[in-house]
Design an enzyme around this catalytic site. Structure first.
Site, mmCIF file in Angstrom:
data_model
loop_
_atom_site.group_PDB
_atom_site.id
_atom_site.type_symbol
_atom_site.label_atom_id
_atom_site.label_comp_id
_atom_site.label_asym_id
_atom_site.label_seq_id
_atom_site.Cartn_x
_atom_site.Cartn_y
_atom_site.Cartn_z
ATOM 1 N N CYS A 65 0.813 -1.223 0.000
ATOM 2 C CA CYS A 65 0.000 0.000 0.000
ATOM 3 C C CYS A 65 0.844 1.269 0.000
ATOM 4 O O CYS A 65 0.343 2.355 -0.275
ATOM 5 C CB CYS A 65 -0.941 -0.002 1.198
ATOM 6 S SG CYS A 65 -1.948 -1.468 1.239
ATOM 7 N N HIS A 90 -3.338 6.748 2.709
ATOM 8 C CA HIS A 90 -3.727 5.476 2.101
ATOM 9 C C HIS A 90 -5.095 5.101 2.668
ATOM 10 O O HIS A 90 -5.283 5.046 3.876
ATOM 11 C CB HIS A 90 -2.689 4.410 2.430
ATOM 12 C CG HIS A 90 -3.188 3.025 2.186
ATOM 13 N ND1 HIS A 90 -3.756 2.671 0.985
ATOM 14 C CD2 HIS A 90 -3.239 1.930 2.976
ATOM 15 C CE1 HIS A 90 -4.124 1.403 1.045
ATOM 16 N NE2 HIS A 90 -3.829 0.936 2.252
ATOM 17 N N ASN A 134 -10.060 -0.372 -0.123
ATOM 18 C CA ASN A 134 -8.593 -0.332 -0.084
ATOM 19 C C ASN A 134 -8.058 -0.864 -1.415
ATOM 20 O O ASN A 134 -8.276 -2.027 -1.741
ATOM 21 C CB ASN A 134 -8.131 -1.201 1.100
ATOM 22 C CG ASN A 134 -6.617 -1.265 1.235
ATOM 23 O OD1 ASN A 134 -5.882 -0.887 0.329
ATOM 24 N ND2 ASN A 134 -6.160 -1.764 2.369
HETATM 25 N N1 ACO Z 1 -18.739 -8.908 8.735
HETATM 26 C C1 ACO Z 1 -19.199 -9.182 9.967
HETATM 27 N N2 ACO Z 1 -18.396 -9.519 10.994
HETATM 28 C C2 ACO Z 1 -17.072 -9.557 10.759
HETATM 29 C C3 ACO Z 1 -16.524 -9.283 9.492
HETATM 30 C C4 ACO Z 1 -17.422 -8.961 8.458
HETATM 31 N N3 ACO Z 1 -16.996 -8.662 7.210
HETATM 32 N N4 ACO Z 1 -15.181 -9.405 9.560
HETATM 33 C C5 ACO Z 1 -14.884 -9.742 10.818
HETATM 34 N N5 ACO Z 1 -16.029 -9.829 11.544
HETATM 35 C C6 ACO Z 1 -16.179 -10.190 12.953
HETATM 36 C C7 ACO Z 1 -15.009 -10.984 13.469
HETATM 37 O O1 ACO Z 1 -15.174 -12.352 13.179
HETATM 38 C C8 ACO Z 1 -15.081 -10.696 14.944
HETATM 39 O O2 ACO Z 1 -16.088 -11.503 15.521
HETATM 40 P P1 ACO Z 1 -15.842 -12.186 16.965
HETATM 41 O O3 ACO Z 1 -15.689 -11.024 17.911
HETATM 42 O O4 ACO Z 1 -17.076 -12.976 17.146
HETATM 43 O O5 ACO Z 1 -14.602 -12.973 16.816
HETATM 44 C C9 ACO Z 1 -15.569 -9.241 14.992
HETATM 45 O O6 ACO Z 1 -16.184 -8.991 13.713
HETATM 46 C C10 ACO Z 1 -14.479 -8.223 15.226
HETATM 47 O O7 ACO Z 1 -13.398 -8.536 14.372
HETATM 48 P P2 ACO Z 1 -12.071 -7.691 14.391
HETATM 49 O O8 ACO Z 1 -11.082 -8.304 13.449
HETATM 50 O O9 ACO Z 1 -11.628 -7.437 15.787
HETATM 51 O O10 ACO Z 1 -12.629 -6.330 13.770
HETATM 52 P P3 ACO Z 1 -11.876 -4.962 13.629
HETATM 53 O O11 ACO Z 1 -12.627 -3.927 14.310
HETATM 54 O O12 ACO Z 1 -10.397 -5.073 13.916
HETATM 55 O O13 ACO Z 1 -12.008 -4.695 12.062
HETATM 56 C C11 ACO Z 1 -10.683 -4.822 10.072
HETATM 57 C C12 ACO Z 1 -11.438 -5.595 11.144
HETATM 58 C C13 ACO Z 1 -11.678 -3.990 9.315
HETATM 59 C C14 ACO Z 1 -10.016 -5.801 9.128
HETATM 60 C C15 ACO Z 1 -9.616 -3.902 10.720
HETATM 61 O O14 ACO Z 1 -8.870 -4.629 11.662
HETATM 62 C C16 ACO Z 1 -8.663 -3.273 9.738
HETATM 63 O O15 ACO Z 1 -9.027 -2.444 8.942
HETATM 64 N N6 ACO Z 1 -7.366 -3.594 9.819
HETATM 65 C C17 ACO Z 1 -6.306 -2.954 9.049
HETATM 66 C C18 ACO Z 1 -6.354 -3.232 7.575
HETATM 67 C C19 ACO Z 1 -5.199 -2.515 6.917
HETATM 68 O O16 ACO Z 1 -4.934 -1.358 7.178
HETATM 69 N N7 ACO Z 1 -4.427 -3.173 6.083
HETATM 70 C C20 ACO Z 1 -3.177 -2.517 5.643
HETATM 71 C C21 ACO Z 1 -3.019 -2.312 4.311
HETATM 72 S S1 ACO Z 1 -3.550 -3.627 3.273
HETATM 73 C C22 ACO Z 1 -2.225 -4.041 2.247
HETATM 74 O O17 ACO Z 1 -1.093 -3.721 2.485
HETATM 75 C C23 ACO Z 1 -2.561 -4.921 1.066
#
Ligand code: ACO
Length: 325
Positions: free
Chosen positions: A113, A252, A282
């Protein structure tokens, strides 16, 4: 050293729109969860047979047109991508052929990214030292090709698109500073495990879905906030500026909550952050490139403004760039 700036921008998105409602039919998710946790409402997805170079070529043609130079005037083409058409040759060579750029050096870079920011930094060095005169830097991705459409943790996040910039010497303003960083100790938190030399493609790697993005989202989130904040601060510091001087912050577009947390830590008002994550999700290296292009098109950036590009991605890698427009 010469002053180097961006003299033309272009972008291209495939036509097909995949909404949160469409995803509700594919995995156990909801529009409400995706919107509140990420800020994303829809993303663009390529049609069958469309590859990264197809998007890169279209964005590049627009950037050249805006820069008012021909492909013959280019000396260097850099394409930042983690989804090349194939392992080799590079996407940049495919762009070179399609543009008819005769005398260029070209190569791809893999900085996830942060790829566009890394590309700008590399091109700036070649141009500032008078090694080359005009460079094209492209961020282009077909992330849908490495997205596991059965994994709700990741498939709601990513999209496809391309952004391009032409860089050349400018009389005033231009790139004031660049900062790049990395820490490979976190490589396992965000990766596509198979398809490279460690785990070449086998029936087993395919059956185990190892050719798709695997991410520990929670961990990545924390590091993204930390390093995007630090990158912007260091780049501004190098330019002799502070957050108060920033007119437009182009992060980003990873997750709205990450971007708002970074802006809060930097003390930036919400109206200074450019956001288009809602429309595109993203798109990795294409994210900062297309956000910059759209911010200029929408006249959110005007002559003399201080613009900060700030990115973080798999590796981990991160970086920021301060530009006087
Ligand atoms: N729909 C519904 N529920 C979901 C989904 C979904 N799409 N995805 C995850 N959940 C659930 C999980 O299973 C979890 O349930 P549980 O509590 O029963 O286990 C709950 O939601 C919370 O999950 P978390 O992973 O803790 O959710 P979080 O608030 O962290 O959000 C996310 C997840 C959106 C992926 C976030 O962590 C994020 O954006 N991370 C960074 C991504 C990023 O910046 N990537 C870098 C660049 S990418 C690259 O380089 C290619």
């Amino acid at each position: 050293m010469k002053r180097i700036g961006i003299i033309g921008l272009g972008e291209y998105f495939p036509d097909k729109v995949l909404t949160n409602q469409d995803l509700e039919k594919m995995v156990d998710t909801s529009d409400e969860w995706i919107t509140t946790r990420t800020g994303i409402k829809q993303r663009r997805i390529v049609k069958e047979g469309q590859a990264t170079s197809d998007l890169a070529i279209k964005a590049s043609k627009s950037a050249l047109k805006e820069a008012n130079i021909s492909a013959q005037d280019l000396d260097l083409i850099i394409v930042a991508t983690i989804t090349p058409d194939m392992q080799f040759p590079s996407v940049s060579c495919l762009v070179q052929k399609a543009l008819g750029a005769k005398k260029v050096a070209c190569f791809d870079i893999s900085a996830a990214c942060a790829g566009f920011v890394y590309g700008i930094a590399i091109a700036q060095q070649f141009l500032a030292n008078s090694f080359y005169k005009n460079a094209l830097v492209v961020g282009a991705e077909v992330l849908s090709s490495i997205t596991d459409w059965k994994d709700r943790n990741t498939c709601v996040l990513f999209g496809d698109g391309a952004g391009a910039a032409v860089l050349s010497e400018v009389k005033r303003g231009g790139i004031l500073s660049v900062y790049l960083g990395s820490d490979g100790s976190f490589a396992d938190l965000l990766k596509v495990p198979a398809g490279g030399s460690r785990y070449p493609a086998t029936h087993q790697t395919v059956d185990n879905r190892l050719h798709y993005i695997k991410m520990q989202g929670n961990e990545v989130f924390k590091f993204a906030v930390k390093y995007m904040t630090e990158s912007a601060q260091i780049a501004l510091n190098k330019a002799g500026l502070s957050c108060e001087d920033v007119d437009c912050f182009i992060p980003h577009q990873a997750n709205l909550r990450i971007l708002l947390a970074v802006a809060k830590k930097l003390g930036l008002a919400k109206d200074k952050i450019y956001l288009n994550i809602e429309k595109y999700g993203n798109i990795s290296s294409a994210s900062t490139a297309t956000a910059l292009c759209e911010a200029v098109k929408e006249k959110r950036i005007k002559r003399g403004d201080i613009v900060v590009l700030d990115a973080f991605g798999a590796g981990f890698v991160w970086g920021a760039c301060v530009i006087e427009w």
